[in-house]
Design a protein around this motif. Structure first.
Motif, PDB file in Angstrom:
ATOM      1  N   LEU A 137     -54.772  26.488 -85.350  1.00 42.20           N
ATOM      2  CA  LEU A 137     -55.206  27.224 -85.377  1.00 42.20           C
ATOM      3  C   LEU A 137     -56.121  26.733 -87.255  1.00 42.20           C
ATOM      4  CD1 LEU A 137     -52.883  30.373 -85.472  1.00 42.20           C
ATOM      5  CD2 LEU A 137     -54.930  29.735 -84.764  1.00 42.20           C
ATOM      6  N   LEU A 138     -55.918  26.047 -88.136  1.00 42.01           N
ATOM      7  CA  LEU A 138     -56.451  25.310 -89.332  1.00 42.01           C
ATOM      8  C   LEU A 138     -57.816  24.291 -88.086  1.00 42.01           C
ATOM      9  CD1 LEU A 138     -56.952  25.007 -92.165  1.00 42.01           C
ATOM     10  CD2 LEU A 138     -54.946  22.528 -91.201  1.00 42.01           C
ATOM     11  N   VAL A 139     -56.790  23.613 -87.425  1.00 40.17           N
ATOM     12  CA  VAL A 139     -58.425  23.619 -86.894  1.00 40.17           C
ATOM     13  C   VAL A 139     -59.190  23.920 -85.911  1.00 40.17           C
ATOM     14  CG1 VAL A 139     -58.799  20.794 -84.986  1.00 40.17           C
ATOM     15  CG2 VAL A 139     -57.093  21.621 -86.803  1.00 40.17           C
ATOM     16  N   LEU A 140     -59.358  24.564 -85.198  1.00 40.63           N
ATOM     17  CA  LEU A 140     -60.258  25.549 -84.649  1.00 40.63           C
ATOM     18  C   LEU A 140     -61.316  26.401 -85.450  1.00 40.63           C
ATOM     19  CD1 LEU A 140     -58.238  27.264 -81.663  1.00 40.63           C
ATOM     20  CD2 LEU A 140     -59.519  25.091 -82.062  1.00 40.63           C
ATOM     21  N   THR A 141     -60.224  26.839 -86.648  1.00 44.14           N
ATOM     22  CA  THR A 141     -61.354  27.491 -87.730  1.00 44.14           C
ATOM     23  C   THR A 141     -61.769  26.714 -88.188  1.00 44.14           C
ATOM     24  OG1 THR A 141     -59.194  28.784 -87.944  1.00 44.14           O
ATOM     25  CG2 THR A 141     -60.748  28.685 -90.574  1.00 44.14           C
ATOM     26  N   VAL A 142     -61.278  25.424 -88.844  1.00 45.42           N
ATOM     27  CA  VAL A 142     -62.798  24.753 -88.810  1.00 45.42           C
ATOM     28  C   VAL A 142     -63.657  24.404 -89.119  1.00 45.42           C
ATOM     29  CG1 VAL A 142     -62.557  22.336 -90.759  1.00 45.42           C
ATOM     30  CG2 VAL A 142     -60.825  24.038 -91.191  1.00 45.42           C
ATOM     31  N   SER A 143     -62.986  24.298 -87.644  1.00 46.71           N
ATOM     32  CA  SER A 143     -64.310  23.599 -86.843  1.00 46.71           C
ATOM     33  C   SER A 143     -65.288  24.187 -85.625  1.00 46.71           C
ATOM     34  CB  SER A 143     -63.487  22.645 -84.652  1.00 46.71           C
ATOM     35  OG  SER A 143     -62.705  22.185 -85.479  1.00 46.71           O
ATOM     36  N   TYR A 144     -64.797  25.548 -85.554  1.00 43.53           N
ATOM     37  CA  TYR A 144     -65.731  26.707 -85.312  1.00 43.53           C
ATOM     38  C   TYR A 144     -67.040  27.410 -86.393  1.00 43.53           C
ATOM     39  CZ  TYR A 144     -63.735  28.397 -81.090  1.00 43.53           C
ATOM     40  OH  TYR A 144     -63.248  28.497 -79.674  1.00 43.53           O
ATOM     41  N   ARG A 145     -66.223  26.876 -88.170  1.00 44.01           N
ATOM     42  CA  ARG A 145     -67.300  26.794 -89.143  1.00 44.01           C
ATOM     43  C   ARG A 145     -67.913  26.492 -89.641  1.00 44.01           C
ATOM     44  NH1 ARG A 145     -63.823  25.862 -94.102  1.00 44.01           N
ATOM     45  NH2 ARG A 145     -62.766  27.860 -93.539  1.00 44.01           N
ATOM     46  N   GLU A 146     -67.506  25.099 -89.112  1.00 44.14           N
ATOM     47  CA  GLU A 146     -68.508  23.960 -88.684  1.00 44.14           C
ATOM     48  C   GLU A 146     -69.904  23.520 -87.905  1.00 44.14           C
ATOM     49  OE1 GLU A 146     -69.370  21.522 -92.110  1.00 44.14           O
ATOM     50  OE2 GLU A 146     -67.359  23.330 -92.695  1.00 44.14           O
ATOM     51  N   VAL A 147     -69.506  23.677 -86.824  1.00 40.42           N
ATOM     52  CA  VAL A 147     -70.049  24.279 -85.793  1.00 40.42           C
ATOM     53  C   VAL A 147     -71.225  25.115 -85.735  1.00 40.42           C
ATOM     54  CG1 VAL A 147     -70.692  24.729 -83.392  1.00 40.42           C
ATOM     55  CG2 VAL A 147     -68.260  23.094 -84.116  1.00 40.42           C
ATOM     56  N   SER A 148     -70.629  26.704 -85.678  1.00 40.86           N
ATOM     57  CA  SER A 148     -71.593  27.543 -86.634  1.00 40.86           C
ATOM     58  C   SER A 148     -72.488  26.946 -87.766  1.00 40.86           C
ATOM     59  CB  SER A 148     -70.640  28.712 -87.425  1.00 40.86           C
ATOM     60  OG  SER A 148     -70.090  28.674 -86.094  1.00 40.86           O
ATOM     61  N   LEU A 149     -71.941  26.586 -89.069  1.00 41.02           N
ATOM     62  CA  LEU A 149     -73.049  25.837 -89.760  1.00 41.02           C
ATOM     63  C   LEU A 149     -74.312  25.239 -88.992  1.00 41.02           C
ATOM     64  CD1 LEU A 149     -70.532  25.746 -92.888  1.00 41.02           C
ATOM     65  CD2 LEU A 149     -72.399  27.367 -92.655  1.00 41.02           C
ATOM     66  N   GLU A 150     -73.691  23.712 -88.872  1.00 41.93           N
ATOM     67  CA  GLU A 150     -74.778  23.390 -88.106  1.00 41.93           C
ATOM     68  C   GLU A 150     -75.443  23.806 -87.364  1.00 41.93           C
ATOM     69  OE1 GLU A 150     -75.634  18.908 -88.371  1.00 41.93           O
ATOM     70  OE2 GLU A 150     -74.340  20.346 -89.378  1.00 41.93           O
ATOM     71  N   TYR A 151     -75.006  24.840 -86.265  1.00 36.76           N
ATOM     72  CA  TYR A 151     -76.285  25.073 -85.379  1.00 36.76           C
ATOM     73  C   TYR A 151     -77.312  26.662 -86.131  1.00 36.76           C
ATOM     74  CZ  TYR A 151     -77.432  29.117 -81.906  1.00 36.76           C
ATOM     75  OH  TYR A 151     -77.901  29.749 -80.956  1.00 36.76           O
ATOM     76  N   LEU A 152     -76.548  26.941 -87.238  1.00 38.33           N
ATOM     77  CA  LEU A 152     -77.933  27.686 -87.815  1.00 38.33           C
ATOM     78  C   LEU A 152     -78.573  26.098 -88.350  1.00 38.33           C
ATOM     79  CD1 LEU A 152     -75.728  30.401 -88.927  1.00 38.33           C
ATOM     80  CD2 LEU A 152     -78.078  30.630 -87.864  1.00 38.33           C
TER      81      LEU A 152
END
Length: 208
Positions: A162-177
């Motif tokens: 869950l920690l890895v997924l949380t950080v991954s989703y957040r960073e992908v979302s930021l890069e997506y924007l």
């Protein structure tokens, strides 16, 4: 009271004024970006005096801070509803639809958030702003595992995953924007989904 506000807008008229200021700030950011955003431009777009703006905020960054919090509240509510519907219908984690929906929700605010991420990282999407939606996602994933125990492989550390997924989703979302990756939305959603399901099943290569 939002972050940075000087005056608590407890009265309806004050709340309406703050709402106009926030809406106007969004309009200015969409049209001119962060560098073209000023309290003068915000006041003009809101149809009020600059003095009225300063009754509630010290500067444009304080207004933007509150605007970002409002956007994150709306994003959390919208995506949270989508998550709950998926759980209720039994479609949660059946495919990459939710991952795609998350990115689509972010697209609603792209003109504002993209500008801030690139030109004003000091007031952009820090980790604490996404904590509520991340907590909801983690809770639902735990629920999913509880209801579908066969979905998680032997030896998988759910907390670590869950920690890895949380950080991954957040960073992908930021890069997506930040990079405007709308043309890659489906591919990114699929990779996020595969990463989630692969992590749950414990399919990652070990001992390498």
């Amino acid at each position: 009271m939002g972050t940075g506000q000087r005056k608590d807008p407890s009265q309806q008229r004050s709340q309406e004024t703050v709402a106009r200021i926030l809406s106007a700030t969004g309009q200015v950011l969409r049209a001119k970006g962060y560098t073209g955003c000023s309290t003068n431009a915000i006041a003009e777009a809101a149809g009020i005096s600059k003095g009225s703006v300063y009754q509630y905020f010290a500067n444009k960054d304080e207004i933007i801070e509150v605007l970002i919090d409002k956007i994150m509240e709306e994003t959390t509510a919208t995506f949270g509803t989508q998550l709950e519907h998926a759980v209720a219908k039994g479609t949660f984690l059946k495919d990459a639809a939710l991952q795609s929906q998350l990115l689509a929700v972010l697209d609603r605010y792209r003109d504002i958030l993209g500008s801030l991420l690139n030109d004003a990282p000091h007031v952009a999407l820090t980790a604490h702003r996404s904590v509520r939606i991340e907590e909801r996602c983690r809770d639902l994933l735990r629920t999913y595992v509880t209801l579908n125990p066969s979905a998680i492989g032997p030896g998988v550390d759910l907390d670590a995953l869950l920690l890895v997924l949380t950080v991954s989703y957040r960073e992908v979302s930021l890069e997506y924007l930040r990079r405007d990756l709308r043309d890659r939305r489906n591919e990114l959603a699929t990779v996020l989904y595969d990463m989630t399901m692969g992590g749950l099943a414990g399919r990652a290569t070990r001992g390498v």
